[in-house]
Design a protein around this motif. Structure first.
Motif, PDB file in Angstrom:
ATOM      1  N   MET A  86     -15.446  20.174   6.625  1.00 58.28           N
ATOM      2  CA  MET A  86     -15.486  20.063   5.159  1.00 58.28           C
ATOM      3  C   MET A  86     -15.949  21.395   4.546  1.00 58.28           C
ATOM      4  SD  MET A  86     -17.877  19.682   2.550  1.00 58.28           S
ATOM      5  CE  MET A  86     -19.398  19.149   3.341  1.00 58.28           C
ATOM      6  N   MET A  87     -16.962  21.994   5.157  1.00 56.54           N
ATOM      7  CA  MET A  87     -17.474  23.265   4.621  1.00 56.54           C
ATOM      8  C   MET A  87     -16.424  24.368   4.793  1.00 56.54           C
ATOM      9  SD  MET A  87     -21.532  23.397   5.515  1.00 56.54           S
ATOM     10  CE  MET A  87     -22.142  22.271   6.723  1.00 56.54           C
ATOM     11  N   VAL A  88     -15.762  24.363   5.959  1.00 56.71           N
ATOM     12  CA  VAL A  88     -14.767  25.417   6.227  1.00 56.71           C
ATOM     13  C   VAL A  88     -13.610  25.329   5.228  1.00 56.71           C
ATOM     14  CG1 VAL A  88     -13.036  26.218   7.907  1.00 56.71           C
ATOM     15  CG2 VAL A  88     -15.366  25.731   8.654  1.00 56.71           C
ATOM     16  N   THR A  89     -13.191  24.111   4.901  1.00 53.25           N
ATOM     17  CA  THR A  89     -12.112  23.944   3.917  1.00 53.25           C
ATOM     18  C   THR A  89     -12.515  24.572   2.586  1.00 53.25           C
ATOM     19  OG1 THR A  89     -11.501  21.899   4.995  1.00 53.25           O
ATOM     20  CG2 THR A  89     -10.673  22.197   2.767  1.00 53.25           C
ATOM     21  N   GLU A  90     -13.738  24.338   2.195  1.00 55.35           N
ATOM     22  CA  GLU A  90     -14.210  24.903   0.927  1.00 55.35           C
ATOM     23  C   GLU A  90     -14.336  26.426   1.008  1.00 55.35           C
ATOM     24  OE1 GLU A  90     -14.432  23.788  -2.036  1.00 55.35           O
ATOM     25  OE2 GLU A  90     -15.543  25.458  -2.922  1.00 55.35           O
ATOM     26  N   TYR A  91     -14.877  26.928   2.132  1.00 58.42           N
ATOM     27  CA  TYR A  91     -14.993  28.383   2.283  1.00 58.42           C
ATOM     28  C   TYR A  91     -13.608  29.039   2.221  1.00 58.42           C
ATOM     29  CZ  TYR A  91     -19.855  27.970   3.993  1.00 58.42           C
ATOM     30  OH  TYR A  91     -21.190  27.723   4.136  1.00 58.42           O
ATOM     31  N   ARG A  92     -12.615  28.378   2.825  1.00 53.18           N
ATOM     32  CA  ARG A  92     -11.271  28.963   2.837  1.00 53.18           C
ATOM     33  C   ARG A  92     -10.746  29.107   1.405  1.00 53.18           C
ATOM     34  NH1 ARG A  92      -8.774  25.523   5.841  1.00 53.18           N
ATOM     35  NH2 ARG A  92      -8.927  26.574   7.855  1.00 53.18           N
ATOM     36  N   ALA A  93     -10.935  28.059   0.616  1.00 52.13           N
ATOM     37  CA  ALA A  93     -10.465  28.107  -0.777  1.00 52.13           C
ATOM     38  C   ALA A  93     -11.202  29.212  -1.540  1.00 52.13           C
ATOM     39  CB  ALA A  93     -10.692  26.752  -1.441  1.00 52.13           C
ATOM     40  N   ARG A  94     -12.483  29.324  -1.294  1.00 49.22           N
ATOM     41  CA  ARG A  94     -13.269  30.373  -1.965  1.00 49.22           C
ATOM     42  C   ARG A  94     -12.814  31.755  -1.525  1.00 49.22           C
ATOM     43  NH1 ARG A  94     -19.378  28.105  -1.016  1.00 49.22           N
ATOM     44  NH2 ARG A  94     -19.210  26.209  -2.238  1.00 49.22           N
ATOM     45  N   ARG A  95     -12.559  31.893  -0.238  1.00 48.27           N
ATOM     46  CA  ARG A  95     -12.090  33.184   0.291  1.00 48.27           C
ATOM     47  C   ARG A  95     -10.791  33.588  -0.409  1.00 48.27           C
ATOM     48  NH1 ARG A  95      -8.525  34.038   5.641  1.00 48.27           N
ATOM     49  NH2 ARG A  95      -7.310  32.543   4.462  1.00 48.27           N
ATOM     50  N   ASP A  96      -9.848  32.645  -0.468  1.00 48.53           N
ATOM     51  CA  ASP A  96      -8.544  32.969  -1.066  1.00 48.53           C
ATOM     52  C   ASP A  96      -8.723  33.389  -2.521  1.00 48.53           C
ATOM     53  OD1 ASP A  96      -7.566  32.303   1.365  1.00 48.53           O
ATOM     54  OD2 ASP A  96      -6.715  30.366   0.771  1.00 48.53           O
ATOM     55  N   PHE A  97      -9.551  32.631  -3.225  1.00 45.91           N
ATOM     56  CA  PHE A  97      -9.793  32.916  -4.638  1.00 45.91           C
ATOM     57  C   PHE A  97     -10.477  34.274  -4.820  1.00 45.91           C
ATOM     58  CE2 PHE A  97     -13.180  32.517  -7.966  1.00 45.91           C
ATOM     59  CZ  PHE A  97     -12.353  32.644  -9.076  1.00 45.91           C
ATOM     60  N   PHE A  98     -11.523  34.488  -4.061  1.00 46.94           N
ATOM     61  CA  PHE A  98     -12.348  35.680  -4.272  1.00 46.94           C
ATOM     62  C   PHE A  98     -11.639  36.958  -3.796  1.00 46.94           C
ATOM     63  CE2 PHE A  98     -16.180  38.369  -3.271  1.00 46.94           C
ATOM     64  CZ  PHE A  98     -16.574  38.537  -4.589  1.00 46.94           C
ATOM     65  N   VAL A  99     -11.094  36.901  -2.597  1.00 49.37           N
ATOM     66  CA  VAL A  99     -10.432  38.098  -2.060  1.00 49.37           C
ATOM     67  C   VAL A  99      -9.187  38.410  -2.901  1.00 49.37           C
ATOM     68  CG1 VAL A  99      -9.287  39.094  -0.027  1.00 49.37           C
ATOM     69  CG2 VAL A  99     -11.378  37.758   0.242  1.00 49.37           C
ATOM     70  N   GLY A 100      -8.483  37.364  -3.343  1.00 51.14           N
ATOM     71  CA  GLY A 100      -7.343  37.560  -4.243  1.00 51.14           C
ATOM     72  C   GLY A 100      -7.793  38.279  -5.509  1.00 51.14           C
ATOM     73  N   GLY A 101      -8.917  37.839  -6.064  1.00 54.09           N
ATOM     74  CA  GLY A 101      -9.451  38.440  -7.289  1.00 54.09           C
ATOM     75  C   GLY A 101      -9.877  39.883  -7.076  1.00 54.09           C
ATOM     76  N   LEU A 102     -10.458  40.164  -5.922  1.00 50.74           N
ATOM     77  CA  LEU A 102     -10.890  41.546  -5.632  1.00 50.74           C
ATOM     78  C   LEU A 102      -9.678  42.474  -5.569  1.00 50.74           C
ATOM     79  CD1 LEU A 102     -13.583  41.002  -2.828  1.00 50.74           C
ATOM     80  CD2 LEU A 102     -13.994  41.786  -5.166  1.00 50.74           C
ATOM     81  N   ASN A 103      -8.620  41.981  -4.920  1.00 51.09           N
ATOM     82  CA  ASN A 103      -7.437  42.828  -4.767  1.00 51.09           C
ATOM     83  C   ASN A 103      -6.713  43.072  -6.085  1.00 51.09           C
ATOM     84  OD1 ASN A 103      -7.363  43.676  -2.010  1.00 51.09           O
ATOM     85  ND2 ASN A 103      -7.007  41.538  -1.444  1.00 51.09           N
TER      86      ASN A 103
END
Ligand code: PLP
Length: 396
Positions: free
Chosen positions: A290-307
């Motif tokens: 459950m935590m990994v699913t949430e981290y993945r969504a956050r990663r996609d959002f955040f790294v996408g935003g950084l780029n």
């Protein structure tokens, strides 16, 4: 006042320093976006807390054996066999106050002055200093982002000397979030195979994976298992950073020596913490999923935003919860009449003027980068991106 000479080579942990500065600002009412700590924002799962409450109520509040309670050491052996295909006996397992203590004990137990330890950069800040605290010398082998931050086997061969006592592997890694491929691990194994040294595998982020499976060095090189020291802990996978629960497993003489260090320093890890760690290891795997699913969504959002930010570039990490952003595109731009020239300066500007706590890459052997944790809410991450965008605007 005179202090020990060996401390002169040691720097205070910049992540802890930055984090306490960010916390102090927050305590003054400043709205800081805290992306510096390597800490999950989730609470410890209830079933783990309950095990500690039960232990406390049952009066399980005395010293235990230094190495840990037998049922926890057995559970660690089962975990290592189930998840990593490694067979250890409980006598080869030491329960520690966090993975950090396991690594510290290791350095104290095996290193002498003049000994060397290979560390791949970018690295977790504490590795070189723990090696130095033991009087030994960290030898840094640089890796490149283009290679997925995996070390070049030839560079490892060049760095190995008769004094090399250990090589540290950390996949998924802090601060890179990189997960080594089979080929990368085979390259490391080939390079160290002929060399008489220990291999430390710091598996603290092994459960935090976003793109498929992770292999360990033992999966590709079972012949190296006799000199493998596994370090792991509950902090990251089970959101238990404050509990300070970790462990190590490996060759018996090494683990006995590590226990001796612990015998004469801290003794056993917290008794009720051990019961909680036991519950964590025996708990349902879906807690982590459950935590990994949430981290993945956050990663996609955040790294996408950084780029999307001009001058910032960020590789998509395959594991852990760090975005290591390449900020060299911002260097040379003026801020308050002075050109930005380094990650330490950039982190200070970010905290002082934009209220974002991010760790400079420099102390991680990653100058040109800043590290931000995405183990925080999407709301906080969004606010962080907005403020980073303001910084980029200000640097035009
Ligand atoms: N290893 C790595 C790579 C880490 O990033 C950390 C924590 O940040 C640790 C080990 C130690 O964690 P703990 O002592 O909380 O188990």
């Amino acid at each position: 006042m005179k202090l020990a000479r060996r401390l002169q080579a040691i720097k205070p942990s910049p992540t802890l320093a930055l984090n306490s500065r960010a916390k102090a600002l927050a305590a003054q009412g400043v709205d800081v976006v805290a992306l510096a700590a390597g800490e999950p924002d989730f609470d410890t799962p209830d079933y783990i807390k309950q095990a500690a409450i039960d232990a406390l109520k049952a009066g399980f509040t005395k010293y235990t054996a230094t190495a840990g309670i037998p049922e926890l050491r057995e559970a660690i052996c089962r975990k290592l066999e189930r998840d990593n295909g490694l067979r250890f006996t409980p006598e080869q397992v030491l329960v520690t106050s966090g993975g950090k203590q396991a690594l510290y004990n290791f350095c104290q137990a095996v290193l002498d002055e003049g000994d060397e330890v290979l560390i791949f950069s970018p690295y977790w800040v504490s590795y070189p200093d723990m090696v130095r605290l033991a009087g030994a010398t960290p030898i840094i082998v640089a890796t490149r982002e283009e290679d997925g931050f995996a070390p070049d086997p030839d560079a490892i061969r060049r760095a190995l000397t008769p004094r090399t006592r250990a090589v540290i592997i950390n996949s998924p890694g802090n601060p890179t979030g990189a997960v080594y491929s089979r080929a990368a691990l085979e390259g490391i194994a080939d390079a160290v195979r002929g060399h008489d040294c220990l291999i430390v595998t710091d598996d603290i982020y092994e459960k935090l994976l976003y793109t498929g499976e992770r292999l360990g060095i033992s999966d590709v090189a079972p012949d190296l298992v006799p000199r493998l020291v596994v370090v792991n802990g509950m902090s990251k996978a089970y959101s238990m950073t404050g509990w300070r629960m970790g462990y190590a497993a490996g060759p018996r003489p090494v683990l006995s020596a590590m226990q001796l260090v612990q015998d004469q320093s801290t003794s056993n890890a917290s008794s009720i913490g051990q019961k909680a760690a036991l519950a964590a290891l025996q708990g349902p795997p879906d807690t982590i999923a459950m935590m990994v699913t949430e981290y993945r969504a956050r990663r996609d959002f955040f790294v996408g935003g950084l780029n999307a930010l001009d001058g910032v570039r960020c590789r998509m990490p395959e594991g852990a919860f760090y975005a290591l952003a390449d900020v060299r595109g911002l260097y040379g731009r003026p801020y308050k009449g002075k050109a930005v020239t380094g990650s330490l300066q950039l982190s200070e500007i970010l905290l002082d003027d934009f209220r974002v706590a991010a760790v400079p890459g420099d102390p991680f052997g990653a100058e040109g980068y800043i590290r931000m944790s995405f183990a925080t809410s999407r709301e906080v991450l969004g606010k962080g991106l907005t403020r980073l965008g303001e910084l980029v605007q200000a640097l035009r």
